[in-house]
Each structure stands twice: as structure tokens, then as C-alpha cells.
Design a protein around this motif. Structure first.
Motif, PDB file in Angstrom:
ATOM      1  N   PRO A 127       6.651  36.630 -84.497  1.00 30.30           N
ATOM      2  CA  PRO A 127       7.743  36.018 -85.265  1.00 30.30           C
ATOM      3  C   PRO A 127       7.517  36.186 -86.760  1.00 30.30           C
ATOM      4  N   GLN A 128       8.597  36.178 -87.527  1.00 24.45           N
ATOM      5  CA  GLN A 128       8.486  36.219 -88.981  1.00 24.45           C
ATOM      6  C   GLN A 128       8.290  34.799 -89.497  1.00 24.45           C
ATOM      7  N   SER A 129       7.197  34.586 -90.208  1.00 23.51           N
ATOM      8  CA  SER A 129       6.835  33.242 -90.646  1.00 23.51           C
ATOM      9  C   SER A 129       7.816  32.663 -91.660  1.00 23.51           C
ATOM     10  N   ASP A 130       8.549  33.531 -92.359  1.00 22.79           N
ATOM     11  CA  ASP A 130       9.473  33.044 -93.381  1.00 22.79           C
ATOM     12  C   ASP A 130      10.888  32.860 -92.843  1.00 22.79           C
ATOM     13  N   LYS A 131      11.055  32.983 -91.515  1.00 25.48           N
ATOM     14  CA  LYS A 131      12.378  32.842 -90.906  1.00 25.48           C
ATOM     15  C   LYS A 131      12.403  31.660 -89.952  1.00 25.48           C
ATOM     16  N   ASP A 132      13.625  31.148 -89.674  1.00 26.54           N
ATOM     17  CA  ASP A 132      13.750  29.988 -88.806  1.00 26.54           C
ATOM     18  C   ASP A 132      13.698  30.386 -87.330  1.00 26.54           C
ATOM     19  N   GLU A 133      13.726  29.368 -86.466  1.00 28.73           N
ATOM     20  CA  GLU A 133      13.586  29.585 -85.025  1.00 28.73           C
ATOM     21  C   GLU A 133      14.724  30.428 -84.462  1.00 28.73           C
ATOM     22  N   ARG A 134      15.940  30.201 -84.927  1.00 32.34           N
ATOM     23  CA  ARG A 134      17.084  30.951 -84.412  1.00 32.34           C
ATOM     24  C   ARG A 134      16.943  32.437 -84.733  1.00 32.34           C
ATOM     25  N   TYR A 135      16.548  32.743 -85.960  1.00 37.77           N
ATOM     26  CA  TYR A 135      16.359  34.142 -86.364  1.00 37.77           C
ATOM     27  C   TYR A 135      15.294  34.807 -85.490  1.00 37.77           C
ATOM     28  N   ASN A 136      14.172  34.139 -85.279  1.00 41.05           N
ATOM     29  CA  ASN A 136      13.079  34.725 -84.513  1.00 41.05           C
ATOM     30  C   ASN A 136      13.408  34.834 -83.034  1.00 41.05           C
ATOM     31  N   ARG A 137      14.199  33.917 -82.521  1.00 36.73           N
ATOM     32  CA  ARG A 137      14.642  34.048 -81.126  1.00 36.73           C
ATOM     33  C   ARG A 137      15.536  35.284 -80.989  1.00 36.73           C
ATOM     34  N   GLY A 138      16.437  35.465 -81.929  1.00 36.97           N
ATOM     35  CA  GLY A 138      17.288  36.640 -81.915  1.00 36.97           C
ATOM     36  C   GLY A 138      16.483  37.916 -82.085  1.00 36.97           C
ATOM     37  N   LYS A 139      15.488  37.872 -82.944  1.00 35.01           N
ATOM     38  CA  LYS A 139      14.629  39.030 -83.181  1.00 35.01           C
ATOM     39  C   LYS A 139      13.898  39.419 -81.899  1.00 35.01           C
ATOM     40  N   PHE A 140      13.354  38.428 -81.194  1.00 35.08           N
ATOM     41  CA  PHE A 140      12.658  38.720 -79.937  1.00 35.08           C
ATOM     42  C   PHE A 140      13.607  39.353 -78.920  1.00 35.08           C
ATOM     43  N   LEU A 141      14.783  38.769 -78.770  1.00 39.86           N
ATOM     44  CA  LEU A 141      15.723  39.295 -77.776  1.00 39.86           C
ATOM     45  C   LEU A 141      16.164  40.711 -78.126  1.00 39.86           C
ATOM     46  N   VAL A 142      16.487  40.950 -79.385  1.00 42.57           N
ATOM     47  CA  VAL A 142      16.990  42.260 -79.805  1.00 42.57           C
ATOM     48  C   VAL A 142      15.898  43.320 -79.754  1.00 42.57           C
ATOM     49  N   GLU A 143      14.701  42.982 -80.238  1.00 49.29           N
ATOM     50  CA  GLU A 143      13.644  43.980 -80.379  1.00 49.29           C
ATOM     51  C   GLU A 143      12.785  44.145 -79.140  1.00 49.29           C
ATOM     52  N   SER A 144      12.885  43.215 -78.206  1.00 49.94           N
ATOM     53  CA  SER A 144      12.072  43.326 -77.002  1.00 49.94           C
ATOM     54  C   SER A 144      12.947  43.291 -75.751  1.00 49.94           C
ATOM     55  N   ALA A 145      13.374  42.106 -75.353  1.00 46.95           N
ATOM     56  CA  ALA A 145      14.047  41.958 -74.061  1.00 46.95           C
ATOM     57  C   ALA A 145      15.305  42.824 -73.926  1.00 46.95           C
ATOM     58  N   THR A 146      16.268  42.636 -74.806  1.00 49.63           N
ATOM     59  CA  THR A 146      17.528  43.378 -74.647  1.00 49.63           C
ATOM     60  C   THR A 146      17.458  44.791 -75.217  1.00 49.63           C
ATOM     61  N   HIS A 147      16.388  45.118 -75.932  1.00 51.31           N
ATOM     62  CA  HIS A 147      16.099  46.452 -76.479  1.00 51.31           C
ATOM     63  C   HIS A 147      17.337  47.184 -76.995  1.00 51.31           C
ATOM     64  N   CYS A 148      18.041  46.531 -77.914  1.00 52.38           N
ATOM     65  CA  CYS A 148      19.287  47.081 -78.451  1.00 52.38           C
ATOM     66  C   CYS A 148      19.098  48.448 -79.126  1.00 52.38           C
ATOM     67  N   ALA A 149      17.941  48.625 -79.768  1.00 52.55           N
ATOM     68  CA  ALA A 149      17.696  49.886 -80.474  1.00 52.55           C
ATOM     69  C   ALA A 149      17.636  51.075 -79.531  1.00 52.55           C
ATOM     70  N   ALA A 150      17.356  50.835 -78.256  1.00 57.21           N
ATOM     71  CA  ALA A 150      17.240  51.936 -77.296  1.00 57.21           C
ATOM     72  C   ALA A 150      18.513  52.777 -77.250  1.00 57.21           C
ATOM     73  N   CYS A 151      19.654  52.123 -77.373  1.00 60.25           N
ATOM     74  CA  CYS A 151      20.931  52.850 -77.342  1.00 60.25           C
ATOM     75  C   CYS A 151      21.540  53.021 -78.732  1.00 60.25           C
ATOM     76  N   HIS A 152      21.335  52.044 -79.584  1.00 59.27           N
ATOM     77  CA  HIS A 152      22.042  52.020 -80.875  1.00 59.27           C
ATOM     78  C   HIS A 152      21.248  52.658 -82.020  1.00 59.27           C
ATOM     79  N   SER A 153      20.267  53.495 -81.705  1.00 65.82           N
ATOM     80  CA  SER A 153      19.493  54.202 -82.726  1.00 65.82           C
ATOM     81  C   SER A 153      19.392  55.678 -82.361  1.00 65.82           C
ATOM     82  N   PRO A 154      19.351  56.561 -83.365  1.00 65.97           N
ATOM     83  CA  PRO A 154      19.179  57.984 -83.077  1.00 65.97           C
ATOM     84  C   PRO A 154      17.750  58.269 -82.626  1.00 65.97           C
TER      85      PRO A 154
END
Length: 303
Positions: A179-206
Motif C-alpha cells: 500500500p502507499q503510505s501517503d494514501k487513504d484506505e479507499r485508494y489502496n483498496r482500489g490500487k490492490f484490486l486494479v494492480e493485482s486481482a482484477t489486473h486491468c493493465a493486462a488488457c488496457h496497456s500496450p
């Protein structure tokens, strides 16, 4: 032996030595989990969020849950998602928790063979020990189905699985989510889901010619054509804001598939919603939207 012949033999021996030494290029520390007790409900929820059901179930073909997914057409050939039920012969019924964790964390099978990155272990490596234990507990409740998956149909040289060791040494890093220490819980929950579980970058990145993510252009849009929607769109904070997305609209669309203008997602995103994000709690969907709309668009460290 004449010199040209000797040179050829030396080249062949060197090439053979390099080929059989490829497993040494990508090595990982011994995996040790700090928990062995999983929560079935949490694991089932995470399996939906992570796309396990969507990928490993042939929904269009009325296939059994997790018994093997529909073919995945890619620039490298066709991948067939394997059987993840408890069948011993054709599924993961003969695995243990550590072997399951190694597949997710290191992209390696119980026999030590590397998985192709069509299996997004480059994102799942960020799952915590508890996440993995929860997933494992949930998979133990799925009835066994005796169903073999076809062999991948890949073009040369991508059909040489040993070459994936080289790919892993170049592009894959086993790591945990931080988690990013300078961000709140909602931001870090979203970060975990996007960057790990839901792996959005897998499709939405070149990706480059070897299928590795372009770290300098994460979330700037996929370079693979989507059957219904053309190119996969960018989901950077700038692109989403310019397209008129708000946190509420994006969270609602991820739940229902319906955009703010009344249109609906098509192509692969429709499947992502139908088989995955539609099952998520609204607070998690809002966290995903919040993170995407507030993350920096500057090039980030490699995912």
C-alpha cells in the motif's frame, strides 16, 4: 576434423548448453506461506474479482465451472485455459497449497515448468498469503470434473515452453502488494484490486513483441483489437476524465455494464463485467473507480 566442422560443433554445443541452462535464468526463493487456513467465502469473492471463473469456465459452451475455458486467441496463437477443478488426473486435485501458491506467485507448475504469461501471474504474484489460502479453500469446494484441456496451438518459437524461462528472467518479478503510505484506505483498496486481482493493465496497456507490458505506457490502451470495440481504450486518469467518467458512473458501469450515456460495454469488457465485476461489492467497484481517476499518469515502476 576440419576447422569449419569443429566450429559448427562448438556452436551447437554452446547453443545446446544455453538452451538447457535456461531454467537457471529465472530462479525464485523458496516459497513459504505464513497461513494455511483459508476463508471459503472470501476466496470465492476473490476468484470472481480475479477473473478465475471468467477465464477457466467455457460459459458460452455451457461448460462446468472452472473445468476449462474457451480458447483465447492471441498474436502468439491460441491458448486453452486449463481445468482448475479437483479432478486428480485433469485438474488440480493432486496439488497442495504450496504448489498452488507457486503457480500464482512464480508462474511455475508443480513439475517446475513455467506458465505462459497468458496466465496473469505477473499480477497475481502480489496476492497475500491469506489471499492465496482463501482462493485455495474456495477451489476445494468445486466438484471435480474429468475434462482435459487441449494443447496450446502456438506459432514457432513461442511453442517452445522452455523459452518462457528467458521471458520470466527479463520481464517478471515476484513481489507482494505494498500500500502507499501517503494514501487513504479507499485508494489502496482500489490500487490492490486494479494492480493485482482484477489486473486491468493486462488488457488496457500496450505490450512489446514478446508480450511484456510496456511499463512506460501503463493503462494507455491495449494494442490488441477487440472484436466488437476496436482497440482497447485507455483508462488513465486523464483519459477517463476527458471522456467524462465520474467515480459514480464508472462504479455503476463496472456493476451493470451500462455507461452513463446509456450505451453498454461490448467485446471482452462485457465478459469482464458479466463474469467478474458484476459480483463485486459496490464499495470495491467505487474504490477501483476512485483509484483509476486519481492515480498519477506518469510512468510508474513496473507492475
Amino acid at each position: 576434423m576440419k576447422k569449419p566442422g569443429l566450429l559448427l560443433v562448438l556452436l551447437l554445443v554452446t547453443a545446446a548448453g544455453g538452451w538447457f541452462s535456461l531454467p537457471l535464468l529465472a530462479t525464485f526463493p523458496e516459497l513459504q506461506l505464513t497461513t494455511g487456513t483459508g476463508n471459503v467465502s472470501r476466496g470465492a469473492y476473490l476468484a470472481r474479482a480475479s477473473g478465475c471463473i471468467a477465464c477457466h469456465t467455457d460459459s458460452k459452451g455451457a461448460g462446468a465451472a472452472l473445468a476449462g475455458g474457451a480458447p483465447m486467441e492471441t498474436a502468439f496463437g491460441t491458448f486453452y485455459p486449463p481445468n482448475l477443478t479437483r479432478d486428480v488426473e485433469t485438474g488440480i486435485g493432486g496439488w497442495n497449497l504450496e504448489q498452488f501458491a507457486t503457480a500464482l506467485r512464480h508462474g511455475r507448475s508443480p513439475s517446475g515448468k513455467p506458465y505462459y504469461p497468458a496466465f496473469p501471474y505477473e499480477f497475481y504474484t502480489r496476492l497475500s498469503d491469506q489471499d492465496i489460502a482463501d482462493l485455495w479453500a474456495a477451489f476445494q469446494t468445486v466438484p471435480p470434473v474429468a475434462q482435459d484441456s487441449p494443447e496450446h496451438q502456438l506459432e514457432f518459437p513461442f511453442n517452445l515452453r522452455r523459452g518462457v524461462y528467458l521471458w520470466q528472467s527479463l520481464y517478471f518479478e515476484a513481489q507482494r502488494f505494498t500500500p502507499q503510505s501517503d494514501k487513504d484506505e479507499r485508494y489502496n483498496r482500489g490500487k490492490f484490486l486494479v494492480e493485482s486481482a482484477t489486473h486491468c493493465a493486462a488488457c488496457h496497456s500496450p505490450r512489446n513483441r514478446l508480450g511484456a507490458l510496456d511499463d512506460s505506457a501503463l493503462y494507455s490502451g491495449g494494442d490488441v483489437a477487440d472484436a466488437d470495440d476496436g482497440k482497447i481504450p485507455p483508462i488513465t486518469a486523464t483519459a477517463l476524465t476527458e471522456a467524462g467518467w465520474s467515480e459514480v458512473d464508472l462504479g455503476y458501469a463496472l456493476k451493470t455494464g451500462v455507461k452513463a450515456d446509456g450505451d453498454v460495454f461490448g467485446g471482452s469488457m462485457a465478459e469482464v463485467v458479466r463474469e467478474g465485476t458484476a459480483y463485486l461489492q459496490q464499495r470495491d467497484l467505487n474504490a477501483i473507480a476512485y483509484y483509476l481517476l486519481n492515480r498519477s499518469d506518469r510512468p510508474a515502476k513496473p507492475l
